[in-house]
Scaffold this active site. Structure first.
Site, PDB file in Angstrom:
ATOM      1  N   GLU A 505       0.828  -1.215   0.000  1.00 50.99           N
ATOM      2  CA  GLU A 505       0.000   0.000   0.000  1.00 50.99           C
ATOM      3  C   GLU A 505       0.862   1.264   0.000  1.00 50.99           C
ATOM      4  O   GLU A 505       0.601   2.223   0.722  1.00 50.99           O
ATOM      5  CB  GLU A 505      -0.970   0.000   1.192  1.00 50.99           C
ATOM      6  CG  GLU A 505      -2.058  -1.054   1.071  1.00 50.99           C
ATOM      7  CD  GLU A 505      -3.106  -0.965   2.167  1.00 50.99           C
ATOM      8  OE1 GLU A 505      -3.084   0.008   2.947  1.00 50.99           O
ATOM      9  OE2 GLU A 505      -3.959  -1.863   2.240  1.00 50.99           O
ATOM     10  N   GLY A 506       1.896   1.259  -0.808  1.00 51.30           N
ATOM     11  CA  GLY A 506       2.853   2.355  -0.851  1.00 51.30           C
ATOM     12  C   GLY A 506       4.030   2.025   0.041  1.00 51.30           C
ATOM     13  O   GLY A 506       3.911   2.092   1.265  1.00 51.30           O
TER      14      GLY A 506
END
Length: 848
Positions: A505-506
């Protein structure tokens, strides 16, 4: 002498008055009137130098002119707008959509330099409904009871079938799905608490449950799906009949989503015996949670229409669609093995997969809007699953470490009494408190309708990093107990899981250096986004008016932050107004001070570096750290209020805020040290640190108070690990540790008797197990007391024990399925030699 004193008094009046007007952010018209009145009085009663008087009248004249908006726009703003347009940094569509995602909440207040605390404190404390609490106490506790992480990770490499069935039957995958589709329709706060509890027991289970309730097909359908798509998929997703996954990452494109090469081409093809206009898809994805067992695949790809079958556009960009995984050309089933944490995760690919246009989520009109959909949903989902998992791991580590270090003795003392261990314990407890606060307060804001894009990035980065730090410290204080894997190791698997959250998620490096401040500087700043939008407005006159208002608002904001930063740094913010008169009041004032300093530093960074700030990643990262520290400190204060302002928790609150604000100070200092424009850096340092760096980290005395809270039974320890799975049962070390800690406190007077008897020479052995028998024979303790001590001693020995295995027990039952080409020559050779080694060992055994 008297004339000097009078002159000094007038100077202080003008300087102090100017600082006051700027500090209070008095509007331009009111400030002009105030300056005019003071100047008139000075002209009549003062006796200053003519040049000084001329300078004051000139300043007043400029202020008067600036009040005439038409004149100001034509002579000042119009030329400034032309220059500004030449300075605008380039921005891709994906960056623009990311900036526009979500809402601005408390992060905007911190960027203002003058946070309105009433806005934060007016939010109600998040609470579970009766139904949500029953789920947490019932199915969630039961699921935790069913989980055996050693069996899952070491023996099966998967959760047992009965666990999968339980998860589906009780709709753990459907917490965010509305009841009308068969889901549970839980709040974001309930979702977070469920994930926290599961994570305290099993990283495999929390990952499995977390993903479908975060960024997945259900969330995409709820926000963007057509009614037909919702009816088609949501009931099956709620019942567990359908298992979802979402595929974004590919070998060529990870964090850089714009580099996707997975494609969908609009063309004609056969579908259910008819020729239709559809999409021919080709993709290659990896790292996709639940992909190996998914029945429906959320797919991100770039959509092209070279023949213009659906419109004049040829390149639509990133698009999201829902694809059943049983279609021809789709490959799923193979698995990754992420650091031995066997949640279902693996690659998926598709070759020439033809699907109808209405498989696009939201239908054909949503073609090319996939990235916008994803970043908008990340502004919520990123604040829940991974931060809650980190908080759950932290709660388990704090609960276990506090008890273990009190029970484990060296040199006749609990190891918790050694300062080095205590320092690590204070970090475990304090960082867990920070994670709990961040998750609770941010989830509560989401419940109230916020979509906090920047805070979600802050939580994703900092909670996973804090979780990693807590795990490291817990491993340190447990020593060999945490290193030796086996059924009795309750930390090792969680330790191995911590890097996984860092990468998804990043990735954390990207999130810190590019997203938190990079997005926040434009999205949360009171004026920057307005200036950008005005400069890009096609209506020239409307853009000029908007830019004028934003520009001069920005100038006043910058002047105010200069005054506020300087005055609060000189006074340690002791005169800064705060909403509460409690023992935590000073911490609100400290955040006020650093809010103004941060806003000032941010403005000068953007002004002097312009678009280059985008590539000065370390400067951006440090400013992001300052913003993050203030945000997390704010959530700590709000969490303290939400929990009823318990005085016993004050050491945790003070340790947390002091740690965070010290980090803010040091990152600002590091920012100024490395700022490339040295004169500007010196100027800023004069206003931000006129007295030097005066904020201190938590003292050793405070750290030991925190240690006392988690090494003794009590309400503070219970609150800190409230969501952890601590039931007392044979398969749960956390419950057994708590029982032993309670018994140690009850039996402390008896142990004290034994120590005194040993010191007096009545007892000869220095080992508790032998002392009990000696003391019982010498009537120092009763038979019943001896039995209780023996039982306690046995419990502690069991908890301190580690696992060992026969060599054969450590071997895999069978060879993993793999192509020979994927095996290294060394491993293949080693496998071929294994039978010979076994025969040799057998011969030696017979001979012996």
């Amino acid at each position: 002498m008297s004339s000097f004193i009078v002159g000094l008094a007038w100077f202080l009046l003008f300087a102090g008055g100017g600082i006051y007007l700027a500090y209070k952010r008095v509007n331009l018209f009111s400030a002009t009137v105030a300056v005019g009145a003071a100047l008139l009085a000075y002209s009549i009663f003062g006796a200053g130098h003519v040049l000084w008087l001329l300078l004051l009248w000139l300043t007043f004249g400029v202020m008067v002119v600036l009040n005439f908006e038409d004149l100001r726009r034509d002579k000042i703003t119009r030329p400034a707008l032309k220059i500004y347009r030449t300075m605008l940094p380039s921005m891709s569509d994906t960056e623009r959509e990311a900036l526009e995602a979500g809402s601005v909440w408390w992060d905007g207040e911190l960027f203002s330099g003058m946070p309105d605390w009433d806005r934060l404190l007016s939010f109600p404390a998040p609470k579970l409904s009766d139904e949500e609490q029953a789920f947490l106490d019932g199915p969630c506790e039961e699921l935790c009871r069913m989980l055996d992480e050693w069996d899952i990770a070491h023996r099966r490499a998967d959760m047992p079938e009965e666990v999968w069935a339980f998860i589906k039957r009780h709709k753990f995958f459907a917490m965010i799905i509305p009841k009308k589709y068969g889901g549970l329709e839980f709040s974001a706060y309930a979702n977070a608490m469920v994930i926290t509890k599961l994570a305290s027991r099993s990283a495999t289970a929390s990952s499995t449950v977390g993903v479908p309730n975060s960024l997945g097909p259900a969330e995409l359908l709820l926000h963007y799906g057509t009614d037909e798509q919702k009816q088609r998929w949501l009931p099956g997703l709620a019942s567990g009949e359908e298992v979802p996954c979402f595929a974004l990452t590919s070998p060529q494109a990870g964090s850089d989503a714009a580099a996707l090469i997975d494609s969908g081409v609009v063309c004609r093809g056969q579908w259910e015996g008819k020729e239709i206009i559809g999409i021919r898809l080709n993709w290659d994805k990896r790292y996709i949670t639940l992909a190996p067992i998914a029945t429906v695949l959320g797919l991100a790809f770039k959509l092209y229409d070279p023949d213009h079958l659906i419109g004049e556009q040829e390149d639509y960009g990133i698009t999201a669609a829902l694809i059943p995984t049983d279609l021809p050309g789709i490959v799923t089933g193979r698995r990754h093995y992420p650091l031995t944490i066997p949640f279902q995760n693996g690659p998926t690919s598709g070759k020439d997969v033809f699907v109808p246009l209405d498989f696009i989520i939201g239908g054909q009109e949503m073609a090319g809007k996939g990235w916008k959909m994803l970043v908008e949903l990340l502004s919520v989902g990123r604040a829940i699953t991974l931060p809650s998992s980190a908080a759950g791991g932290g709660q388990a580590a704090a609960w276990a470490s506090g008890a273990y270090t009190q029970l484990r003795k060296q040199f006749g003392l609990p190891v918790a009494k050694f300062d080095g261990v205590g320092e690590a314990l204070s970090r475990i407890a304090g960082n867990t408190y920070i994670m709990n606060a961040a998750v609770s307060v941010t989830a509560g804001a989401i419940v109230q309708g916020e979509k906090p894009a920047v805070p979600s990035a802050i939580l994703k980065y900092h909670c996973t990093e804090l979780g990693r730090n807590v795990s490291n410290d817990a491993m340190d204080v447990h020593g060999g107990k945490a290193v030796m894997m086996g059924p009795n190791n309750y930390l090792g698997r969680g330790y191995m899981a911590t890097p996984i959250a860092i990468t998804v998620e990043g990735a954390n490096i990207l999130t810190r250096s590019l997203i938190i401040f990079g997005q926040g500087a434009i999205r949360c700043h009171p004026f920057v986004l307005r200036e950008l939008q005005a400069a890009q407005d096609n209506d020239e006159e409307r853009g000029l008016i908007e830019f004028d208002q934003a520009l001069f608002g920005h100038i006043g904001y910058a002047i105010s932050n200069l005054a506020r930063s300087f005055f609060m740094a000189l006074t340690h913010a002791k005169f800064s107004l705060v909403p509460l008169n409690t023992p935590t009041s000073r911490y609100y004032q400290n955040i006020n001070r650093y809010s103004a300093a941060f806003a000032l530093a941010s403005d000068f960074a953007m002004l002097t570096l312009g678009g280059k700030l985008k590539i000065k990643e370390l400067l951006s990262a440090r400013l992001g750290d300052v913003l993050s520290s203030m945000y997390l400190a704010s959530t700590v204060l709000k969490h303290f209020e939400d929990q009823g302002r318990r005085a016993a928790d004050l050491p945790l609150v003070e340790w947390s805020v002091r740690t965070l604000m010290y980090e803010a100070q040091e990152q600002l200092h590091s920012f100024l040290r490395n700022f490339p424009n040295r004169p500007v850096a010196f100027f800023l340092r004069c206003f931000i640190f006129p007295r030097g760096r005066t904020y201190s980290a938590p003292s050793d005395e405070l750290a030991m108070k925190v240690v006392d809270l988690i090494t003794q039974t009590g309400e503070s320890r219970d609150r800190l690990s409230k969501q952890a799975y601590t039931a007392l049962e044979p398969g749960n070390p956390l419950g057994q540790l708590q029982e032993a800690l309670r018994l140690s406190e009850e039996l402390a007077p008896l142990e004290k008797k034994l120590r005194k008897a040993y010191k007096d020479g009545v007892l000869r052995s220095d080992y508790l197990g032998y002392q009990i028998d000696e003391a019982s024979k010498a009537d120092i303790i009763t038979a019943d007391e001896a039995t209780r001590l023996r039982d306690f001693h046995e419990k502690v020995l069991h908890l301190m024990s580690v696992d060992d295995f026969a060599p054969a027990d450590l071997m895999r039952a069978k060879e993993p399925s793999a192509d020979v080409s994927e095996r290294s020559p060394r491993k293949v050779a080693a496998r071929k030699k294994t039978p010979a080694r076994k025969k040799t060992a057998t011969r030696k055994k017979k001979k012996a």
